[in-house]
Design an enzyme around this catalytic site. Structure first.
Site, short mmCIF file in Angstrom:
data_model
loop_
_atom_site.label_atom_id
_atom_site.label_comp_id
_atom_site.label_asym_id
_atom_site.label_seq_id
_atom_site.Cartn_x
_atom_site.Cartn_y
_atom_site.Cartn_z
CD GLU A 1 -71.08 -18.65 1.82
OE1 GLU A 1 -71.36 -18.80 0.63
OE2 GLU A 1 -70.10 -19.24 2.59
CG HIS B 1 -74.92 -21.69 1.76
ND1 HIS B 1 -74.04 -20.79 2.33
CD2 HIS B 1 -74.19 -23.10 1.69
CE1 HIS B 1 -72.90 -21.32 2.55
NE2 HIS B 1 -72.90 -22.65 2.16
CG ASN C 1 -71.95 -24.09 -1.83
OD1 ASN C 1 -72.20 -23.71 -3.16
ND2 ASN C 1 -72.14 -23.54 -1.00
CD1 TRP C 2 -67.55 -26.00 -6.94
CD2 TRP C 2 -68.15 -25.45 -8.96
NE1 TRP C 2 -67.15 -26.99 -7.65
CE2 TRP C 2 -67.31 -26.81 -9.13
CE3 TRP C 2 -68.35 -25.17 -10.28
CZ2 TRP C 2 -67.02 -27.56 -10.09
CZ3 TRP C 2 -68.32 -25.96 -11.54
CH2 TRP C 2 -67.51 -26.92 -11.32
CE LYS C 3 -68.81 -21.65 0.06
NZ LYS C 3 -68.81 -21.11 1.39
CD GLU D 1 -72.95 -26.41 4.74
OE1 GLU D 1 -72.15 -26.92 4.03
OE2 GLU D 1 -73.41 -25.06 4.18
N GLY E 1 -65.78 -22.30 5.74
CA GLY E 1 -64.95 -21.59 5.19
C GLY E 1 -63.64 -21.10 6.18
N GLY F 1 -67.38 -27.04 0.17
CA GLY F 1 -67.29 -25.65 -0.43
C GLY F 1 -65.91 -25.50 -0.88
CB SER G 1 -63.55 -26.65 7.26
OG SER G 1 -63.69 -25.03 7.41
#
Ligand code: PEP
Length: 251
Positions: free
Chosen positions: A98, A96, A11-13, A168, A174, A234, A213
């Site tokens: 976020e 997700h 997941n490159w965001k 998650e 992160g 991530g 992480s």
């Protein structure tokens, strides 16, 4: 025990331009293309086409990071499943944390998005997980139960195995704080049990990943847990070498 091929999803965001995507894949494809686990790259929307083209002759698949549940309409700034399919995209991350935290993603919308993705031919990667205060107050089981029941409500029992779920815990995303292998196993076994209450067969087939992480030095221990079928990665997926090491750990 059913044979579930592990998935390593990157997941490159909101990272990597088209040029950076092409550079990453030029370096990364030779390292991960022949690996046992399935590898899925999830770049931002503008880089999807370049990723699809670069990965076309490989086993690497490409997924988006979100979509709208309607195929078209007056939804400024949104992208639909048929648009992703037209690009050659294989899947889509949904829910997700976020998006739930910063963009108001709701379980009601996810109950429509997950079946819409499946119907369009996209593999949904549905993210669920509790935050720190919920874990501290022993609400993890209730939160996961509510999210799984609500978000999968529109998926017919016989199609549950086509969904990928990523557990998650928000406190691990992160932050550099990883769930212990035991915590990941416990939560993912709970999720599989929730699917089992709808279909034992689909519970054996559905792949449930851990995310939060994951790094080259902790991937193997997490992924080797009996119910953990891979990882959604991530930060550590942005570096071709680090990501290849995580993929190798799952092989
Ligand atoms: C993620 O955002 O899905 C994630 C797991 O991030 P990180 O690996 O950076 O914690």
């Amino acid at each position: 025990m059913p044979d579930r091929t592990p998935i390593l999803a990157a997941n490159w965001k909101m990272h990597k331009t088209i040029e950076e995507t092409e550079r990453f894949l030029a370096e990364s494809l030779p390292r991960v293309a022949d690996s046992g686990p399935e590898v899925v790259i999830c770049p931002p929307f503008p880089s999807l086409k370049a990723a699809v083209e670069r990965c076309a002759q490989s086993r690497i698949r490409v997924a988006a990071q979100n979509m709208h549940e309607e195929p078209e309409g007056a939804f400024t700034g949104e992208v639909s499943a048929p648009m992703l399919i037209e690009l050659g995209v294989d899947g889509v991350i949904l829910g997700h944390s976020e998006r739930r935290q910063h963009f108001g993603e709701t379980d009601e919308a996810l109950a429509r998005k997950v079946p819409a993705a499946l119907d369009a031919g996209l593999e949904p990667i549905l993210c669920v997980g509790e935050n720190e205060s919920q874990r501290d107050s022993d609400e993890t089981e209730g939160i996961l139960t509510r999210q799984i029941e609500a978000d999968l409500a529109g998926v017919p029992d016989e199609r549950l195995g086509e969904v990928v779920i990523a557990y998650e815990p928000i406190w691990a995303i992160g932050t550099g704080r990883t769930a212990t292998p035991e915590q990941a196993q416990e939560a993912i076994a709970l999720i599989r049990g929730l699917v089992e209450s709808r279909s034992a067969e689909q519970a054996g087939a559905i792949r449930v990943l851990y995310g939060g992480s994951v790094k080259p030095d902790n991937a193997e221990e997490l992924i080797s847990q009996p119910d953990v079928d891979g990882a959604l990665v991530g930060g550590a997926s942005l570096d071709p070498e680090g990501f290849a090491a995580i993929v190798a750990a799952a092989a």
